[in-house]
Each structure stands twice: as structure tokens, then as C-alpha cells.
Design a protein around this motif. Structure first.
Motif, PDB file in Angstrom:
ATOM      1  N   ASP A 190     -34.419  39.444 -93.928  1.00 29.17           N
ATOM      2  CA  ASP A 190     -33.531  39.086 -95.028  1.00 29.17           C
ATOM      3  C   ASP A 190     -34.020  37.783 -95.646  1.00 29.17           C
ATOM      4  OD1 ASP A 190     -32.815  37.144 -93.192  1.00 29.17           O
ATOM      5  OD2 ASP A 190     -30.852  37.999 -92.769  1.00 29.17           O
ATOM      6  N   THR A 191     -33.203  37.184 -96.500  1.00 32.32           N
ATOM      7  CA  THR A 191     -33.641  35.988 -97.218  1.00 32.32           C
ATOM      8  C   THR A 191     -33.804  34.775 -96.311  1.00 32.32           C
ATOM      9  OG1 THR A 191     -31.327  35.557 -97.807  1.00 32.32           O
ATOM     10  CG2 THR A 191     -32.679  36.749 -99.412  1.00 32.32           C
ATOM     11  N   SER A 192     -33.310  34.861 -95.086  1.00 35.55           N
ATOM     12  CA  SER A 192     -33.525  33.771 -94.135  1.00 35.55           C
ATOM     13  C   SER A 192     -34.873  33.879 -93.431  1.00 35.55           C
ATOM     14  CB  SER A 192     -32.403  33.758 -93.086  1.00 35.55           C
ATOM     15  OG  SER A 192     -32.535  34.857 -92.190  1.00 35.55           O
ATOM     16  N   GLY A 193     -35.492  35.053 -93.514  1.00 34.52           N
ATOM     17  CA  GLY A 193     -36.762  35.276 -92.842  1.00 34.52           C
ATOM     18  C   GLY A 193     -36.640  35.739 -91.414  1.00 34.52           C
ATOM     19  N   GLU A 194     -35.413  35.912 -90.937  1.00 33.71           N
ATOM     20  CA  GLU A 194     -35.195  36.358 -89.562  1.00 33.71           C
ATOM     21  C   GLU A 194     -35.461  37.861 -89.429  1.00 33.71           C
ATOM     22  OE1 GLU A 194     -34.560  34.513 -87.040  1.00 33.71           O
ATOM     23  OE2 GLU A 194     -34.013  32.611 -87.963  1.00 33.71           O
ATOM     24  N   THR A 195     -35.965  38.274 -88.284  1.00 38.31           N
ATOM     25  CA  THR A 195     -36.200  39.690 -88.017  1.00 38.31           C
ATOM     26  C   THR A 195     -34.894  40.365 -87.635  1.00 38.31           C
ATOM     27  OG1 THR A 195     -38.476  39.322 -87.309  1.00 38.31           O
ATOM     28  CG2 THR A 195     -37.423  41.350 -86.555  1.00 38.31           C
ATOM     29  N   LEU A 196     -34.515  41.385 -88.405  1.00 42.34           N
ATOM     30  CA  LEU A 196     -33.291  42.139 -88.147  1.00 42.34           C
ATOM     31  C   LEU A 196     -33.573  43.415 -87.368  1.00 42.34           C
ATOM     32  CD1 LEU A 196     -31.727  41.838 -91.714  1.00 42.34           C
ATOM     33  CD2 LEU A 196     -31.404  40.306 -89.759  1.00 42.34           C
ATOM     34  N   GLN A 197     -34.772  43.954 -87.561  1.00 36.52           N
ATOM     35  CA  GLN A 197     -35.159  45.203 -86.891  1.00 36.52           C
ATOM     36  C   GLN A 197     -36.676  45.289 -86.884  1.00 36.52           C
ATOM     37  OE1 GLN A 197     -33.154  48.621 -88.524  1.00 36.52           O
ATOM     38  NE2 GLN A 197     -34.349  50.083 -87.355  1.00 36.52           N
ATOM     39  N   GLU A 198     -37.237  45.948 -85.883  1.00 34.79           N
ATOM     40  CA  GLU A 198     -38.689  46.075 -85.770  1.00 34.79           C
ATOM     41  C   GLU A 198     -39.061  47.518 -85.438  1.00 34.79           C
ATOM     42  OE1 GLU A 198     -42.486  44.127 -83.336  1.00 34.79           O
ATOM     43  OE2 GLU A 198     -40.418  43.624 -82.784  1.00 34.79           O
TER      44      GLU A 198
ATOM     45  N   GLU B  53     -51.534  30.355 -93.556  1.00 39.91           N
ATOM     46  CA  GLU B  53     -51.300  28.938 -93.799  1.00 39.91           C
ATOM     47  C   GLU B  53     -50.166  28.689 -94.788  1.00 39.91           C
ATOM     48  OE1 GLU B  53     -54.986  27.338 -95.055  1.00 39.91           O
ATOM     49  OE2 GLU B  53     -56.002  27.707 -93.137  1.00 39.91           O
ATOM     50  N   CYS B  54     -49.661  29.746 -95.439  1.00 41.05           N
ATOM     51  CA  CYS B  54     -48.587  29.570 -96.411  1.00 41.05           C
ATOM     52  C   CYS B  54     -47.281  29.225 -95.703  1.00 41.05           C
ATOM     53  CB  CYS B  54     -48.392  30.835 -97.244  1.00 41.05           C
ATOM     54  SG  CYS B  54     -49.696  31.111 -98.447  1.00 41.05           S
ATOM     55  N   THR B  55     -46.561  28.243 -96.227  1.00 40.39           N
ATOM     56  CA  THR B  55     -45.251  27.914 -95.692  1.00 40.39           C
ATOM     57  C   THR B  55     -44.252  29.007 -96.027  1.00 40.39           C
ATOM     58  OG1 THR B  55     -45.723  25.560 -95.969  1.00 40.39           O
ATOM     59  CG2 THR B  55     -43.420  26.186 -95.672  1.00 40.39           C
ATOM     60  N   GLU B  56     -44.315  29.514 -97.247  1.00 37.21           N
ATOM     61  CA  GLU B  56     -43.425  30.579 -97.690  1.00 37.21           C
ATOM     62  C   GLU B  56     -44.295  31.734 -98.166  1.00 37.21           C
ATOM     63  OE1 GLU B  56     -41.840  27.867-100.367  1.00 37.21           O
ATOM     64  OE2 GLU B  56     -39.944  27.562 -99.288  1.00 37.21           O
ATOM     65  N   ILE B  57     -44.177  32.901 -97.542  1.00 35.09           N
ATOM     66  CA  ILE B  57     -45.134  33.966 -97.812  1.00 35.09           C
ATOM     67  C   ILE B  57     -44.567  35.110 -98.643  1.00 35.09           C
ATOM     68  CG2 ILE B  57     -46.577  33.451 -95.836  1.00 35.09           C
ATOM     69  CD1 ILE B  57     -45.208  35.717 -94.330  1.00 35.09           C
ATOM     70  N   VAL B  58     -43.254  35.100 -98.934  1.00 38.30           N
ATOM     71  CA  VAL B  58     -42.680  36.054 -99.866  1.00 38.30           C
ATOM     72  C   VAL B  58     -41.929  35.286-100.947  1.00 38.30           C
ATOM     73  CG1 VAL B  58     -41.046  37.951-100.216  1.00 38.30           C
ATOM     74  CG2 VAL B  58     -42.469  37.901 -98.160  1.00 38.30           C
ATOM     75  N   SER B  59     -42.310  35.501-102.187  1.00 35.07           N
ATOM     76  CA  SER B  59     -41.648  34.854-103.317  1.00 35.07           C
ATOM     77  C   SER B  59     -41.006  35.917-104.192  1.00 35.07           C
ATOM     78  CB  SER B  59     -42.644  34.032-104.135  1.00 35.07           C
ATOM     79  OG  SER B  59     -43.254  33.036-103.331  1.00 35.07           O
ATOM     80  N   VAL B  60     -39.815  35.624-104.716  1.00 35.17           N
ATOM     81  CA  VAL B  60     -39.062  36.578-105.525  1.00 35.17           C
ATOM     82  C   VAL B  60     -38.913  36.004-106.935  1.00 35.17           C
ATOM     83  CG1 VAL B  60     -36.950  37.930-105.738  1.00 35.17           C
ATOM     84  CG2 VAL B  60     -37.805  37.283-103.456  1.00 35.17           C
TER      85      VAL B  60
END
Length: 303
Positions: free
Chosen positions: A54-62, A282-289
Motif C-alpha cells: 500500500d502507500t506505506s510500502g508495507e507488505t500486505l501479502q506475498e 539505491e533509490c529511497t523511494e522506488i514507486v512514484s505516482v
């Protein structure tokens, strides 16, 4: 078509894209592909992992039996939010909250499924294949198969009108609202577009010479937007290019050429938001919207 006319009346390109949010996905290093479930939930994969975040970057499911090593775009999401993915055996599975089942069995051992796309307009499923080839001046020969929403094969696309091979390595697939099937082929350095009958429309080889960039394309992530533009990441020039519905080069989106590096995965959702993934640990933020298209007839709330 009526739908296309309505879209053109309601939607308008913004003067420049606006960054809505940036996300550090904690269990992913290099974003190869993104499948959007809702504006705040999406599946994302690198070469080893496939997770729901989600937008927090936490894994919800794998997903633990995915086949991300066989290709970068091995997952997609249906209109109902169900995950479709290629597993380690080469089967296509559909996942719901309660269970996972095989929807498409692998055809042969020689044909390797490497890309997958669910068409939101009509429920079709596109599956890209490749196999090693030694009789031509290319490493692989590819094909695209189209299935209906219950997994019945309805079309195979492999050759153009002259009998020439269309695809070598169809790593990414998408479909626009006109019914065109669009393939990002890394092996042949080309974006191939065919119509709904499988007839070759055009092939895009990269930016025009007057852009100042070398006229070559190494396409990776690809998607289409609500105006039937094709967006493609070019890993050779580190740019994201916008192509018109008839193959004309429109622009470099987001930035001037050469200033955005290590782009790879792309996705576009129903709220006119563009998700951009980076291939860099090396990117701090790897998904941008981003948003770069606005609806003109009513207020659309951002999420």
C-alpha cells in the motif's frame, strides 16, 4: 467509437505531470512491474518477489510460487481486483481471498510464458510467449495468445501480413481502448502494435532523430492511458516516451530526456494516475505516482 469520443471530451492533458506521492516498498529492490488494485493498493515485483503493498510500502501479502525470474511482467489484476500471475511451472493462476487455482495450463515445455495482461475493457487475457530460435538472426521467437475471461484461447498472433515474425521477446503487454494490442519487445528493440484481428499496424523504433538521442529503443515497462496514448520506458536513453495511437512520437513524459534514470515498471489506473517504478536498489523511494490527465466535467477527488 462512441467511448473514444466521450473520453476525448472529458479528459485533457495537463501542462505538466504532478507528483502525488512517492513510496518506498520495503521488500522490493528493483521495480520490474506494477499491477494496480486500488489507488492505494498495488502488486509490485522485482526479479525475485511478488508482493501486495500500500502507500506505506508495507507488505500486505506475498506470492511464493511466482515465476518472476522468467520475465518481468508476470502478473496482472482483473476488474474485480483478483490477481492473475504466472507460477514457477508456467501455469497462469488466479488468486482470490480464499483460494488460488490454475486458470491456464502451460502449453508445451518449449514455449515459455513470460508476460501477462488483463484487458479491463473486455476481460480478455493476453499471454506472451518466447522460445529459443537458432534458424534466424534473433535469439528468440515470440508469440502472443489471447484468451477470454474463462481461459478459452481465441487468438494467436505471431506473424505479420507478409509472414514475417512479429515478436522476439514480448516482455510486456498491454491493450488500449481502441482494441490494439501493444507489445514491448526487448530482444528486437521495438514496440509492436497490432489491431484486434492481429493485423500489424506499426512498429515504433524509438525517439525521432531530431530529439538529439540515438534512434534506438530498448523498451521495458509499457502501459496505455485513457486517451489511448502508449507510454513506454526506454532503458537505453533512460526516458519515458509517449506515443500516439497511430505511432507518432508525442513527447518525453515527466522530464527532459536523460534526467530520470533507472525507470522500468509502469502502470496506469482508472483514476488517471500513473505509477512509475525504478530499477535501482539505491533509490529511497522506488514507486512514484503522478497525474498528467484531468477530467474536465466534474471534480475528481485525489486519494
Amino acid at each position: 467509437m462512441k467511448t473514444e469520443i466521450v473520453n476525448e471530451q472529458l479528459l485533457k492533458m495537463m501542462s505538466k505531470p504532478v507528483l502525488k506521492r512517492s513510496i518506498k516498498v520495503k521488500d522490493i529492490s528493483n521495480v520490474c512491474h506494477i499491477s494496480v488494485v486500488t489507488p492505494d493498493r498495488f502488486w509490485v515485483s522485482d526479479w525475485n518477489n511478488l508482493i501486495l503493498t500500500d502507500t506505506s510500502g508495507e507488505t500486505l501479502q506475498e506470492v511464493t510460487d511466482n515465476a518472476t525470474l522468467t520475465g518481468p511482467s508476470v502478473h496482472t489484476v482483473t476488474n474485480a481486483g483478483k490477481l492473475l500471475y504466472i507460477d514457477i511451472k508456467g501455469d497462469v493462476k488466479i488468486q482470490t481471498k480464499s483460494k488460488t487455482k490454475v486458470m491456464l495450463k502451460r502449453i508445451t515445455n518449449s514455449l515459455r510464458p513470460i508476460s501477462l495482461h488483463y484487458c479491463a475493457f473486455n476481460g480478455d487475457i493476453l499471454l506472451g510467449f518466447r522460445e529459443s530460435h537458432t534458424k534466424a538472426n534473433i535469439s528468440y521467437v515470440g508469440m502472443v495468445k489471447r484468451y477470454n475471461n474463462i481461459g478459452k484461447e481465441i487468438q494467436t498472433i505471431q506473424f505479420d501480413q507478409k509472414g514475417e515474425i512479429l515478436f522476439g521477446d514480448p516482455r510486456y503487454l498491454t491493450k488500449n481502448c481502441n482494441g490494439d494490442i501493444i507489445v514491448s519487445d526487448y530482444n528486437l528493440n521495438v514496440v509492436v502494435v497490432v489491431d484486434s484481428r492481429g493485423k500489424h499496424r506499426f512498429s515504433d523504433l524509438g525517439p525521432p532523430s531530431e530529439s538529439g538521442l540515438r534512434h534506438i529503443l530498448q523498451p521495458a515497462g509499457i502501459c496505455t492511458d485513457a486517451l489511448s496514448h502508449t507510454l513506454v520506458v526506454d532503458t537505453f536513453t533512460d526516458t519515458k516516451q509517449m506515443i500516439g495511437k497511430d505511432g507518432n512520437f508525442l513527447s518525453f513524459l515527466l522530464s527532459k530526456p536523460g534526467s530520470i534514470h533507472e525507470l522500468y515498471g509502469l502502470a496506469y489506473d482508472y483514476k488517471t494516475l500513473l505509477y512509475v517504478g525504478r530499477e535501482s536498489s539505491e533509490c529511497t523511494e522506488i514507486v512514484s505516482v503522478y497525474r498528467y490527465i484531468n477530467r474536465q466535467n466534474y471534480f475528481l477527488t485525489d486519494t
